[in-house]
Design a protein around this motif. Sequence first.
Motif, PDB file in Angstrom:
ATOM      1  N   THR A 196       0.766  -1.040  -0.077  1.00 22.37           N
ATOM      2  CA  THR A 196       0.070   0.082  -0.009  1.00 22.37           C
ATOM      3  C   THR A 196       0.950   1.416  -0.014  1.00 22.37           C
ATOM      4  OG1 THR A 196      -0.035   0.282   2.567  1.00 22.37           O
ATOM      5  CG2 THR A 196      -1.738  -1.084   1.509  1.00 22.37           C
ATOM      6  N   ILE A 197       0.309   2.386  -0.333  1.00 23.09           N
ATOM      7  CA  ILE A 197       1.092   3.526  -0.202  1.00 23.09           C
ATOM      8  C   ILE A 197       1.176   4.033   1.049  1.00 23.09           C
ATOM      9  CG2 ILE A 197       0.628   6.168  -0.928  1.00 23.09           C
ATOM     10  CD1 ILE A 197      -0.835   5.233  -3.426  1.00 23.09           C
ATOM     11  N   GLU A 199       4.083   2.626   2.547  1.00 24.66           N
ATOM     12  CA  GLU A 199       5.572   3.510   2.282  1.00 24.66           C
ATOM     13  C   GLU A 199       5.648   4.974   3.022  1.00 24.66           C
ATOM     14  OE1 GLU A 199       6.069   4.258  -1.940  1.00 24.66           O
ATOM     15  OE2 GLU A 199       6.263   2.151  -2.275  1.00 24.66           O
ATOM     16  N   TRP A 200       4.338   5.307   3.023  1.00 24.08           N
ATOM     17  CA  TRP A 200       4.162   6.766   3.762  1.00 24.08           C
ATOM     18  C   TRP A 200       4.797   6.758   5.279  1.00 24.08           C
ATOM     19  CZ3 TRP A 200       1.096   7.955   8.022  1.00 24.08           C
ATOM     20  CH2 TRP A 200       1.054   9.373   8.270  1.00 24.08           C
ATOM     21  N   LEU A 241       2.468   8.998  -8.452  1.00 24.28           N
ATOM     22  CA  LEU A 241       1.461   8.178  -8.067  1.00 24.28           C
ATOM     23  C   LEU A 241       0.336   8.984  -8.042  1.00 24.28           C
ATOM     24  CD1 LEU A 241       2.900   6.508  -4.773  1.00 24.28           C
ATOM     25  CD2 LEU A 241       2.699   5.506  -7.069  1.00 24.28           C
ATOM     26  N   THR A 247      -2.805   9.310  -5.039  1.00 19.03           N
ATOM     27  CA  THR A 247      -3.165   8.964  -3.626  1.00 19.03           C
ATOM     28  C   THR A 247      -5.012   8.933  -3.735  1.00 19.03           C
ATOM     29  OG1 THR A 247      -3.137  11.420  -2.986  1.00 19.03           O
ATOM     30  CG2 THR A 247      -1.263   9.810  -2.573  1.00 19.03           C
ATOM     31  N   ILE A 307       3.424   0.145  -6.884  1.00 23.60           N
ATOM     32  CA  ILE A 307       2.974  -0.528  -5.808  1.00 23.60           C
ATOM     33  C   ILE A 307       2.375  -1.743  -6.056  1.00 23.60           C
ATOM     34  CG2 ILE A 307       1.637  -0.219  -3.608  1.00 23.60           C
ATOM     35  CD1 ILE A 307       3.676   2.166  -3.955  1.00 23.60           C
TER      36      ILE A 307
END
Length: 478
Positions: free
Chosen positions: A99-100, A103-104, A264, A266, A297
């Motif tokens: 998932t984003i 990473e965040w 990307l 979001t 991703i």
Amino acid sequence: MPFSAFAFAFARAGAAAALALASCAASAAPAQPATVRIDYLHSGNALSEHYAMERVVIEPLPWPGDMSRSVDDTDRGINKVEVVDAKTGQLLYSRGFSTIFGEWRSTDEAGKANRGFSESVRFPKPDKPVRVRILKRDERNQFSIAWSVDVDTDALDVVRKQEPAPAKPTPLRVSGPSPQKVDLLILGDGYTKADLPKFEQTARRLADYLFTVSPFKERAGDFNVWGLAVPTQESGVSRPSTNVHHASALGTRYDIFGSERYVLTTDNRALRDIAQHAPYEFIEILVNNDTYGGGGIYGQFSTAAANSDWANYLFVHEFGHHFAGLADEYYTSPVAYATGGERSEPWEPNVTALRDPANVKWKKFVKTGTALPTAWPKAEYEEHSRAYQKVRAELRKANRPESEMSKLFKDDLAWTNALFSKAPHKHEVGAFEGANYEATGYYRSQQQCLMFDRSESFCAVCADAISATIDLYSRPAK
């Protein structure tokens, strides 16, 4: 129907007929179930995370996947979705993904603030109430349940009717019915109505290039490819670091997490609401820009700057992340997020912490007698890379023409090829230190690979991982 007859019939049909052909199995097979999508919110910070249900949706098209391959056996991803019978606990469906948010939460911002990201999981509609579980991989590389929710896909609040498709999908390559094939959807972002012919031409070209790269080349007949773009008012997508801002249906942009080349979206809900109008299991977004950039991703989507001189490489490299969960093997470029201080064994198939050299994860490719770790001209490579990265940063800071950046990349690849051409173990599989954004403690399987630099071939380990994913989603015609 023989494939030649199928291809002829498809050539005579419009996009609607192609969708019908690809979305249904052969006439003798049972009808495909509907596609269920759960949209949920994933929020938190560096230390904690939370989940909350948004909605359950029945998508417009039938489930595109092979019902005989409903359980994922590849063991990839930071997360996994499992759909189980609510009464018996029988596993009905599973897939690994990342998932984003994952990473965040390793960025500096996550240490100081909370954020929420929309996410979705999709699965074939069951005929009974189910429990949907989101699992997370722990420090032992084992999955444990992070969140679960009971779902009745026949409940009154399930969304069954939505707005018409904002754009129609274009069949770019149809090899057979969707349940027997890997369905790749190429979405366009930053394309005006006048740009749509350009999008279709670029999508076809990049899809064709993908199938010149092994192992996609040998498995081209296992894929269907679709193209779809919702027109924008302006050409191009946002690049905030240069004060360029454009509205678009997908909201794709550069500068994700402060990295100038990271592209990307979001806005997951917007992405899924558009993508649902074509059969898909994988998505690559082409942005109508020439500035080098992209992202990928695992199990979500990938992106590529469609007009870059390096679009071919970007398309395939980023798709490798999304499609097969391949790690970046380079380690001298700055990245937007941290991998962590401890060198635990990565789940990605193409990098290792080499804690047990005798049982390295790609042991079947290592010839007897190969030293692990394996020698390579690491010091010379790193000295060159430091100088190269300094020039790269200066070019971006000065906002120099993209042609200068492209020349730098070309010169760097030529230098790397020359260095490796005379290096020992040039084509051998071993354990070469430097991978996964780290100079020490992580190892890649070969000196060069499409996931390491801008070369044109995958290493043997990456190719094997890609083939395993194709096997999960495709079924040979009988």
